[in-house]
Design a protein around this motif. Structure first.
Motif, PDB file in Angstrom:
ATOM      1  N   ALA A  25       0.832  -1.212   0.000  1.00 38.70           N
ATOM      2  CA  ALA A  25       0.000   0.000   0.000  1.00 38.70           C
ATOM      3  C   ALA A  25       0.866   1.261   0.000  1.00 38.70           C
ATOM      4  CB  ALA A  25      -0.919  -0.022   1.221  1.00 38.70           C
ATOM      5  N   ILE A  26       1.857   1.314   0.886  1.00 37.69           N
ATOM      6  CA  ILE A  26       2.704   2.505   0.960  1.00 37.69           C
ATOM      7  C   ILE A  26       3.616   2.566  -0.265  1.00 37.69           C
ATOM      8  CG2 ILE A  26       4.562   3.625   2.287  1.00 37.69           C
ATOM      9  CD1 ILE A  26       3.337   2.244   4.802  1.00 37.69           C
ATOM     10  N   GLY A  27       4.273   1.453  -0.560  1.00 37.62           N
ATOM     11  CA  GLY A  27       5.239   1.404  -1.669  1.00 37.62           C
ATOM     12  C   GLY A  27       4.630   1.831  -2.996  1.00 37.62           C
ATOM     13  N   ARG A  28       3.441   1.343  -3.279  1.00 44.56           N
ATOM     14  CA  ARG A  28       2.817   1.686  -4.572  1.00 44.56           C
ATOM     15  C   ARG A  28       2.517   3.181  -4.669  1.00 44.56           C
ATOM     16  NH1 ARG A  28       0.245  -3.355  -7.057  1.00 44.56           N
ATOM     17  NH2 ARG A  28       1.296  -4.893  -5.785  1.00 44.56           N
ATOM     18  N   GLN A  29       2.070   3.746  -3.552  1.00 41.13           N
ATOM     19  CA  GLN A  29       1.776   5.195  -3.543  1.00 41.13           C
ATOM     20  C   GLN A  29       3.070   5.991  -3.779  1.00 41.13           C
ATOM     21  OE1 GLN A  29      -0.628   5.869   0.087  1.00 41.13           O
ATOM     22  NE2 GLN A  29      -1.058   7.874  -0.788  1.00 41.13           N
ATOM     23  N   SER A 248      -5.409   4.312   4.399  1.00 38.86           N
ATOM     24  CA  SER A 248      -5.003   4.179   3.002  1.00 38.86           C
ATOM     25  C   SER A 248      -6.065   3.350   2.287  1.00 38.86           C
ATOM     26  CB  SER A 248      -3.654   3.445   2.951  1.00 38.86           C
ATOM     27  OG  SER A 248      -3.516   2.765   1.745  1.00 38.86           O
ATOM     28  N   PRO A 249      -6.475   3.753   1.080  1.00 39.19           N
ATOM     29  CA  PRO A 249      -7.503   2.967   0.373  1.00 39.19           C
ATOM     30  C   PRO A 249      -7.025   1.537   0.103  1.00 39.19           C
ATOM     31  CG  PRO A 249      -7.017   5.045  -0.784  1.00 39.19           C
ATOM     32  CD  PRO A 249      -6.017   4.920   0.328  1.00 39.19           C
ATOM     33  N   ALA A 250      -5.694   1.344  -0.011  1.00 37.76           N
ATOM     34  CA  ALA A 250      -5.185   0.010  -0.352  1.00 37.76           C
ATOM     35  C   ALA A 250      -4.993  -0.879   0.869  1.00 37.76           C
ATOM     36  CB  ALA A 250      -3.854   0.150  -1.106  1.00 37.76           C
ATOM     37  N   ASN A 251      -4.888  -0.301   2.066  1.00 35.46           N
ATOM     38  CA  ASN A 251      -4.680  -1.097   3.273  1.00 35.46           C
ATOM     39  C   ASN A 251      -5.267  -0.337   4.459  1.00 35.46           C
ATOM     40  OD1 ASN A 251      -3.812  -2.539   5.454  1.00 35.46           O
ATOM     41  ND2 ASN A 251      -1.642  -2.543   4.912  1.00 35.46           N
ATOM     42  N   PRO A 252      -6.439  -0.773   4.940  1.00 30.28           N
ATOM     43  CA  PRO A 252      -7.107  -0.032   6.020  1.00 30.28           C
ATOM     44  C   PRO A 252      -6.259   0.057   7.291  1.00 30.28           C
ATOM     45  CG  PRO A 252      -8.400  -1.966   5.346  1.00 30.28           C
ATOM     46  CD  PRO A 252      -7.170  -1.961   4.502  1.00 30.28           C
ATOM     47  N   ALA A 253      -5.250  -0.837   7.435  1.00 22.64           N
ATOM     48  CA  ALA A 253      -4.406  -0.805   8.640  1.00 22.64           C
ATOM     49  C   ALA A 253      -3.324   0.269   8.541  1.00 22.64           C
ATOM     50  CB  ALA A 253      -3.761  -2.173   8.851  1.00 22.64           C
ATOM     51  N   THR A 254      -3.180   0.889   7.377  1.00 25.21           N
ATOM     52  CA  THR A 254      -2.138   1.898   7.164  1.00 25.21           C
ATOM     53  C   THR A 254      -2.799   3.253   6.915  1.00 25.21           C
ATOM     54  OG1 THR A 254      -0.451   0.384   6.352  1.00 25.21           O
ATOM     55  CG2 THR A 254      -0.380   2.585   5.466  1.00 25.21           C
ATOM     56  N   SER A 255      -2.241   4.299   7.507  1.00 28.47           N
ATOM     57  CA  SER A 255      -2.819   5.632   7.284  1.00 28.47           C
ATOM     58  C   SER A 255      -2.377   6.177   5.922  1.00 28.47           C
ATOM     59  CB  SER A 255      -2.338   6.599   8.364  1.00 28.47           C
ATOM     60  OG  SER A 255      -2.703   6.119   9.629  1.00 28.47           O
ATOM     61  N   ALA A 256      -3.292   6.891   5.285  1.00 29.37           N
ATOM     62  CA  ALA A 256      -2.982   7.465   3.968  1.00 29.37           C
ATOM     63  C   ALA A 256      -1.807   8.439   4.054  1.00 29.37           C
ATOM     64  CB  ALA A 256      -4.216   8.170   3.420  1.00 29.37           C
ATOM     65  N   LEU A 257      -1.599   9.002   5.247  1.00 27.74           N
ATOM     66  CA  LEU A 257      -0.523   9.982   5.439  1.00 27.74           C
ATOM     67  C   LEU A 257       0.881   9.397   5.246  1.00 27.74           C
ATOM     68  CD1 LEU A 257       0.528  12.752   6.643  1.00 27.74           C
ATOM     69  CD2 LEU A 257       0.227  11.722   8.902  1.00 27.74           C
ATOM     70  N   VAL A 258       1.056   8.108   5.520  1.00 30.60           N
ATOM     71  CA  VAL A 258       2.407   7.534   5.639  1.00 30.60           C
ATOM     72  C   VAL A 258       3.226   7.674   4.344  1.00 30.60           C
ATOM     73  CG1 VAL A 258       3.746   5.478   6.251  1.00 30.60           C
ATOM     74  CG2 VAL A 258       1.586   5.940   7.404  1.00 30.60           C
ATOM     75  N   ALA A 259       2.614   7.341   3.212  1.00 29.81           N
ATOM     76  CA  ALA A 259       3.359   7.440   1.944  1.00 29.81           C
ATOM     77  C   ALA A 259       3.785   8.890   1.693  1.00 29.81           C
ATOM     78  CB  ALA A 259       2.506   6.937   0.786  1.00 29.81           C
ATOM     79  N   TRP A 260       2.922   9.825   2.076  1.00 23.47           N
ATOM     80  CA  TRP A 260       3.255  11.238   1.840  1.00 23.47           C
ATOM     81  C   TRP A 260       4.337  11.729   2.800  1.00 23.47           C
ATOM     82  CZ3 TRP A 260       2.512  13.021  -2.668  1.00 23.47           C
ATOM     83  CH2 TRP A 260       1.516  12.450  -3.434  1.00 23.47           C
ATOM     84  N   ALA A 261       4.394  11.105   3.980  1.00 26.03           N
ATOM     85  CA  ALA A 261       5.495  11.429   4.903  1.00 26.03           C
ATOM     86  C   ALA A 261       6.819  10.960   4.299  1.00 26.03           C
ATOM     87  CB  ALA A 261       5.257  10.767   6.259  1.00 26.03           C
ATOM     88  N   VAL A 262       6.811   9.815   3.645  1.00 27.45           N
ATOM     89  CA  VAL A 262       8.019   9.306   2.969  1.00 27.45           C
ATOM     90  C   VAL A 262       8.416  10.258   1.838  1.00 27.45           C
ATOM     91  CG1 VAL A 262       8.875   7.465   1.451  1.00 27.45           C
ATOM     92  CG2 VAL A 262       7.593   6.884   3.529  1.00 27.45           C
ATOM     93  N   LEU A 263       7.441  10.648   1.048  1.00 24.31           N
ATOM     94  CA  LEU A 263       7.733  11.506  -0.115  1.00 24.31           C
ATOM     95  C   LEU A 263       8.217  12.885   0.342  1.00 24.31           C
ATOM     96  CD1 LEU A 263       4.661  10.246  -2.080  1.00 24.31           C
ATOM     97  CD2 LEU A 263       7.027  10.077  -2.906  1.00 24.31           C
ATOM     98  N   ARG A 264       7.633  13.395   1.422  1.00 26.25           N
ATOM     99  CA  ARG A 264       8.097  14.690   1.965  1.00 26.25           C
ATOM    100  C   ARG A 264       9.558  14.589   2.397  1.00 26.25           C
ATOM    101  NH1 ARG A 264      10.458  15.502   6.276  1.00 26.25           N
ATOM    102  NH2 ARG A 264       8.982  14.242   7.457  1.00 26.25           N
ATOM    103  N   CYS A 265       9.894  13.468   3.033  1.00 24.80           N
ATOM    104  CA  CYS A 265      11.280  13.274   3.478  1.00 24.80           C
ATOM    105  C   CYS A 265      12.209  13.192   2.259  1.00 24.80           C
ATOM    106  CB  CYS A 265      11.376  12.000   4.325  1.00 24.80           C
ATOM    107  SG  CYS A 265      13.022  11.711   4.947  1.00 24.80           S
ATOM    108  N   LEU A 266      11.806  12.480   1.224  1.00 26.93           N
ATOM    109  CA  LEU A 266      12.636  12.387   0.013  1.00 26.93           C
ATOM    110  C   LEU A 266      12.824  13.779  -0.595  1.00 26.93           C
ATOM    111  CD1 LEU A 266      11.187   9.152  -1.656  1.00 26.93           C
ATOM    112  CD2 LEU A 266      13.339   9.388  -0.398  1.00 26.93           C
ATOM    113  N   ALA A 267      11.756  14.571  -0.586  1.00 25.85           N
ATOM    114  CA  ALA A 267      11.863  15.932  -1.139  1.00 25.85           C
ATOM    115  C   ALA A 267      12.871  16.755  -0.346  1.00 25.85           C
ATOM    116  CB  ALA A 267      10.483  16.608  -1.120  1.00 25.85           C
TER     117      ALA A 267
END
Ligand SMILES: NC(=O)c1ccc[n+]([C@@H]2O[C@H](COP(=O)([O-])OP(=O)(O)OC[C@H]3O[C@@H](n4cnc5c(N)ncnc54)[C@H](O)[C@@H]3O)[C@@H](O)[C@H]2O)c1
Length: 278
Positions: A25-29, A248-267
């Motif tokens: 879920a996170i990786g794909r986002q 997250s729409p792909a995994n209810p156990a994961t928050s939608a925020l997490v992938a964006w936290a990763v992307l913010r860190c990469l930025a």
């Protein structure tokens, strides 16, 4: 020309190459956003997932991933983090760890003090305020963090519970009173309620002392969504923040925020980073 070299030539020769472990879920986002150019100056270099990854990006092992990437994002779970981290660190790579809960485990925690030459960056994941907690800790004042997580009762059912406890949670109805199902330290909370692992672990890591964190889990039949209330008490003040993350729409156990936290860190780490809050 490979997909990566094409993307890199478009993003610039100095582009930061991102390797990913975990295409869930996170990786794909994260992949979608990188391919869409949402992080200026960052390109996708490769993906490693034990269940398979798109052919043009699939990388067989962590050594090959470190060779092709400037930074490795782990979004595959505690076990995967434990497996890949030593190789990344020994080969001089940078690891952005999403499964921060792994560091509550005595077998994994020493990796935080690994001599390198590589380094670990902890993702802020599904929570905020970690910067404030670290600032309070640095000030030397005794910091105490109280986490009160409220969930709908069925989300707190665990395999180790008695029939009576399980039925009580499953049969709770709106209008019934909330009940505290756990009160204690983050390590025990993570063991008994693994779904709460990452938030409790992030707080314990930020304050650098699991003993300074108290976790309360509340089953509330009237709760509409999971709610984390964090209270930080130190000589700098009393700071309180509340998080109600959408799943997250792909995994209810994961928050939608997490992938964006990763992307913010990469930025923040990339060659086109702009002045940022740190
Ligand atoms: N820091 C936070 O706040 C936070 C929040 C949510 C999730 N997480 C962590 O992120 C992880 C990923 O979440 P998700 O929702 O994307 O999970 P997911 O189950 O959707 O995806 C995980 C992916 O990792 C792959 N994988 C598992 N073990 C692997 C291994 N050893 N090597 C390679 N690939 C492997 C799986 O095949 C799967 O595709 C979770 O396990 C959790 O620990 C952290």
């Amino acid at each position: 020309m490979t997909a990566e070299s094409l993307a890199r030539s478009e993003a610039g020769v100095d582009a930061m190459r991102v390797g990913l472990v975990g295409y869930g879920a996170i990786g794909r986002q994260v992949v979608e956003a990188l391919i869409a150019g949402r992080v200026p100056g960052a390109v996708l270099a490769g993906i490693m997932d034990k269940a398979g990854a798109p052919e043009e990006f699939a990388v067989a092992d962590v050594d090959a991933l470190v060779d092709t990437a400037d930074i490795i994002v782990e979004a595959a779970g505690s076990q995967a983090l434990q497996e890949i981290a030593p190789a990344v660190l020994e080969r001089g790579g940078t690891l952005l760890a999403v499964s921060t809960g792994a560091f509550l485990r005595p077998a994994v925690r020493p990796l935080l003090d690994h001599p390198g030459p590589g380094r670990i960056i902890l993702s802020t994941g599904a929570i905020a305020g970690l910067d404030l907690i670290r600032a309070a800790r640095l000030s030397g004042s005794g910091v105490r963090v109280d986490l009160r997580t409220t969930k709908r009762p069925p989300a707190l059912v665990q395999p180790w519970m008695s029939d009576e406890q399980r039925d009580g949670l499953q049969q709770a109805r709106p209008g019934d009173a909330p009940s505290v199902v756990f009160s204690g330290g983050p390590e025990q909370a993570a063991e008994l309620f693994p779904a709460n692992l990452n938030v409790a672990a992030a707080l314990a890591l930020a304050v650098d002392s699991p003993e300074a964190v108290h976790v309360e889990l509340v089953a509330d039949p009237n709760a509409e969504r999971t709610r984390h209330e964090v209270t930080v008490t130190s000589d700098l003040g009393v700071h309180r923040f509340v998080l109600e993350n959408y799943p997250s729409p792909a995994n209810p156990a994961t928050s939608a925020l997490v992938a964006w936290a990763v992307l913010r860190c990469l930025a923040d780490l990339g060659p086109r980073a702009r002045p940022a809050f740190r």
